[in-house]
Motif scaffolding. Structure first.
Motif, PDB file in Angstrom:
ATOM      1  N   ASN A  52       0.828  -1.203   0.000  1.00  0.00           N
ATOM      2  CA  ASN A  52       0.000   0.000   0.000  1.00  0.00           C
ATOM      3  C   ASN A  52       0.865   1.258   0.000  1.00  0.00           C
ATOM      4  O   ASN A  52       2.087   1.200   0.173  1.00  0.00           O
ATOM      5  CB  ASN A  52      -0.968  -0.002   1.182  1.00  0.00           C
ATOM      6  N   SER A  53       0.206   2.381  -0.181  1.00  0.00           N
ATOM      7  CA  SER A  53       0.897   3.667  -0.262  1.00  0.00           C
ATOM      8  C   SER A  53       0.895   4.412   1.064  1.00  0.00           C
ATOM      9  O   SER A  53       1.309   5.580   1.114  1.00  0.00           O
ATOM     10  CB  SER A  53       0.241   4.542  -1.339  1.00  0.00           C
ATOM     11  N   ASN A  54       0.454   3.774   2.140  1.00  0.00           N
ATOM     12  CA  ASN A  54       0.323   4.456   3.430  1.00  0.00           C
ATOM     13  C   ASN A  54       1.671   4.518   4.148  1.00  0.00           C
ATOM     14  O   ASN A  54       1.940   3.774   5.093  1.00  0.00           O
ATOM     15  CB  ASN A  54      -0.703   3.735   4.308  1.00  0.00           C
ATOM     16  N   SER A  55       2.527   5.408   3.696  1.00  0.00           N
ATOM     17  CA  SER A  55       3.886   5.477   4.224  1.00  0.00           C
ATOM     18  C   SER A  55       3.930   5.867   5.695  1.00  0.00           C
ATOM     19  O   SER A  55       4.928   5.626   6.377  1.00  0.00           O
ATOM     20  CB  SER A  55       4.725   6.457   3.402  1.00  0.00           C
ATOM     21  N   LYS A 105       7.026   3.593   3.889  1.00  0.00           N
ATOM     22  CA  LYS A 105       7.345   4.076   2.543  1.00  0.00           C
ATOM     23  C   LYS A 105       6.245   3.610   1.597  1.00  0.00           C
ATOM     24  O   LYS A 105       5.643   2.551   1.803  1.00  0.00           O
ATOM     25  CB  LYS A 105       8.702   3.491   2.099  1.00  0.00           C
ATOM     26  N   ASP A 106       5.960   4.407   0.575  1.00  0.00           N
ATOM     27  CA  ASP A 106       5.023   3.964  -0.458  1.00  0.00           C
ATOM     28  C   ASP A 106       5.562   2.692  -1.095  1.00  0.00           C
ATOM     29  O   ASP A 106       6.640   2.691  -1.687  1.00  0.00           O
ATOM     30  CB  ASP A 106       4.860   5.070  -1.506  1.00  0.00           C
ATOM     31  N   GLU A 107       4.809   1.591  -0.985  1.00  0.00           N
ATOM     32  CA  GLU A 107       5.320   0.270  -1.360  1.00  0.00           C
ATOM     33  C   GLU A 107       5.022  -0.119  -2.799  1.00  0.00           C
ATOM     34  O   GLU A 107       5.527  -1.142  -3.271  1.00  0.00           O
ATOM     35  CB  GLU A 107       4.727  -0.793  -0.428  1.00  0.00           C
ATOM     36  N   VAL A 118       3.180   2.557  -5.325  1.00  0.00           N
ATOM     37  CA  VAL A 118       2.829   3.732  -6.125  1.00  0.00           C
ATOM     38  C   VAL A 118       1.640   3.397  -7.039  1.00  0.00           C
ATOM     39  O   VAL A 118       0.583   3.018  -6.558  1.00  0.00           O
ATOM     40  CB  VAL A 118       4.045   4.274  -6.911  1.00  0.00           C
ATOM     41  N   CYS A 137      -0.444  -0.252  -6.934  1.00  0.00           N
ATOM     42  CA  CYS A 137      -1.285  -0.683  -5.809  1.00  0.00           C
ATOM     43  C   CYS A 137      -2.706  -1.006  -6.285  1.00  0.00           C
ATOM     44  O   CYS A 137      -3.173  -0.497  -7.301  1.00  0.00           O
ATOM     45  CB  CYS A 137      -1.368   0.414  -4.754  1.00  0.00           C
TER      46      CYS A 137
END
Length: 552
Positions: free
Chosen positions: A179-182, A189-191, A193, A196
């Protein structure tokens, strides 16, 4: 993974393993790959870097990053796959204070029919934590493997299982969506972009065994869907946070068959799916991958593969009767010590693809072997002639063995007159099969027919070693390997004086195992095969799928 998981001093050597599947047709490649590139170990010149992104001051991970130039392992020419894949190993010395997120991010997923990331940016992130575990060891991250592209029909509820395993055998493994929930995810970190949520709203993920249940919509036939996941290991069921996080990304290709036959081919042997095979170093291995085609007139000329460095793939040869064989040849080297994964999917002339078939080669370890019965009271008991009510059988292996790590691993008692099974037991879970030291004890409940001859067959892995995924014994398909006769009271006793009366001496003098049955085993949920974790592509029109793997 640490090269030595027992801490000594303030640093440890760790091995980082990367695997990528690139778009074979990318314009910046000077030529299209072939099997010759696999044989020659050609470098794949996509020259980017894996960098440290989070908490980097806790480590000495190189600020210049680690190169992504790979050694060729597979070249898949199928037009729906078109991938050139490779892998790379790096060894670093890092402090035990290391708790960092490393990753690879770039742009230009191929397009236009890629959901949701066509032409977009992607990322893969990996968490490395070298703090000493509560049990006093240094953690090894989970391992996994995949094919780059898996063909899935639209409009049907389907199940796909992502294989995952861990060298720390007691860890609890789970997978989740990247997910992008950094601010909240473990990697901070955004995993992924733009990569997702490829199956958002059309799937359910069961984290404990990494099983996807989904239905691809009929509105996107001919599209590819990105699946981006993180596999994470927990010390035990009460742990609030994982110890490491490994990314895996791959593609589903959505199709609607135009053929009147929709039965997909199937890989049927010689090894079972998810087998774990002990493989000596510097000894050449030959393995046959056999697929069955079920549609009239359909042929198989292509296998999609994911292989370790140095493994060669023959052309596909027809064996008649719808059977097609690809032969693998591989001589593992010292630096490939440990688990090495291989996956294959057979594709027929109608572009129907089999389920993925994956095995793990455990390099540097031997598989146990069952010992042929040769003398009375020897390695197998009983042999010769026994009474019809005999119920306790035992056989020895070349070293200590455990119960197999998957269900569907059978012991079969066969009637030699009809060559049919009269008793079949699943060694994966049935409690009448006991393991003690190097001995397997089988308790039957059958009245043998006087005058008949019987023999015993074993599936691959009935005897499994204790290391990692449990290297498996070879299957026993020879009817003379372990056979016995049943005394017929209607025949003169002089005809049986040279044979052995029934005895349980061999069994009763050995302590029975206290090994418990693992009732949680299923036909889908056990050890895998590989040390790979997935990344995507970089540069324009670059990727079909990706894998980043850092084995630490």
């Amino acid at each position: 993974r640490p090269l030595d998981n027992q801490p000594s001093g303030s640093t440890v050597q760790v091995q980082i393993h990367q695997r990528y599947f690139w778009n074979r047709n990318w314009g910046s490649f000077s030529s299209l790959c072939t099997e010759n590139d696999v044989i020659s170990k050609t470098s794949i010149l996509v020259n980017n870097y894996v960098y440290c992104y989070v908490n980097c001051s806790s480590s000495t991970f190189p600020s210049t990053g680690i190169s992504t130039i790979m050694t060729s392992t597979d070249c898949d020419t199928n037009l729906l796959v078109r991938s050139w894949s490779g892998e790379r190993y790096d060894t670093l010395t890092l402090p035990l204070t290391t708790s960092i997120t490393i990753g690879y991010t770039s742009s230009a997923w191929f397009g236009p029919n890629l959901y949701p990331a066509a032409g977009g940016t992607w990322a893969v992130m990996n968490r490395i934590n070298l703090a000493v575990r509560p049990d006093g060891y240094i953690n090894s991250s989970p391992v996994t493997n995949t094919l780059p592209v898996l063909f899935k029909p639209v409009g049907q509820q389907l199940t796909h299982i992502v294989q995952m395993s861990d060298n720390d055998g007691t860890d609890i493994l789970k997978c989740r969506w990247s997910n992008s929930n950094s601010g909240t995810n473990y990697n901070r970190k955004d995993e992924c972009v733009n990569a997702c949520a490829g199956l958002n709203g059309i799937s359910t993920l069961y984290e404990e065994n990494c099983t996807l249940v989904f239905t691809l919509p009929t509105t996107r036939i001919g599209w590819y869907y990105v699946i981006a996941l993180q596999i994470e290991d927990y010390y035990d069921s009460s742990s609030p946070a994982p110890m490491s996080s490994v990314p895996i990304q791959f593609l589903f290709y959505a199709y609607s068959s135009s053929s009147s036959c929709t039965t997909r081919p199937q890989i049927i042997g010689e090894r079972p799916n998810r087998a774990c095979i002990g493989t000596p170093i510097n000894v050449t291995l030959t393995e046959r991958v056999i697929a069955q085609s079920f549609c009239s007139g359909a042929t198989i000329s292509n296998y999609v593969t994911s292989s370790p460095i140095g493994m060669r793939h023959s052309t596909v040869v027809s064996q008649g009767g719808g059977l097609y064989v690809m032969t693998l040849t591989w001589t593992p080297t010292d630096n490939q010590y440990g688990p090495q994964g291989f996956c294959a999917g057979a594709v027929d002339s109608s572009n129907l693809q089999s389920d993925a078939w994956c095995i793990t080669y455990l390099v540097g370890f031997d598989s146990p072997n069952l010992i042929r019965a040769t003398v009375v009271q020897g390695t197998a008991s009983p042999i010769g002639t026994i009474f019809s009510n005999h119920s306790i059988f035992s056989i020895q292996a070349t070293r200590d063995v455990h119960r197999p790590t998957r269900n569907g691993t059978y012991v079969k008692f066969m009637d030699a007159t009809t060559n049919t099974s009269v008793q079949t037991f699943d060694a994966g879970w049935q409690s009448n099969i006991l393991y003690t030291g190097n001995t397997i004890i089988i308790i039957t409940n059958y009245t043998w027919i006087p005058g008949r001859r019987y023999y015993v067959l074993f599936d691959s892995g009935v005897a499994s070693g204790v290391e990692f995924c449990g290297p498996e014994s070879a299957p026993i398909t020879d009817s003379t390997f372990w056979a016995f006769n049943i005394w017929d009271p209607g025949v003169s006793s002089t005809t049986t004086t040279t044979t052995t009366p029934p005895t349980t001496g061999t069994v009763t003098t050995r302590p029975l195992s206290t090994t418990t049955v693992n009732t949680l085993l299923t036909t889908t949920g056990v050890h895998v095969t590989s040390t790979n974790v997935i990344i995507t592509t970089t540069t324009e029109s670059t990727t079909t799928s990706t894998t980043t793997s850092s084995n630490i």
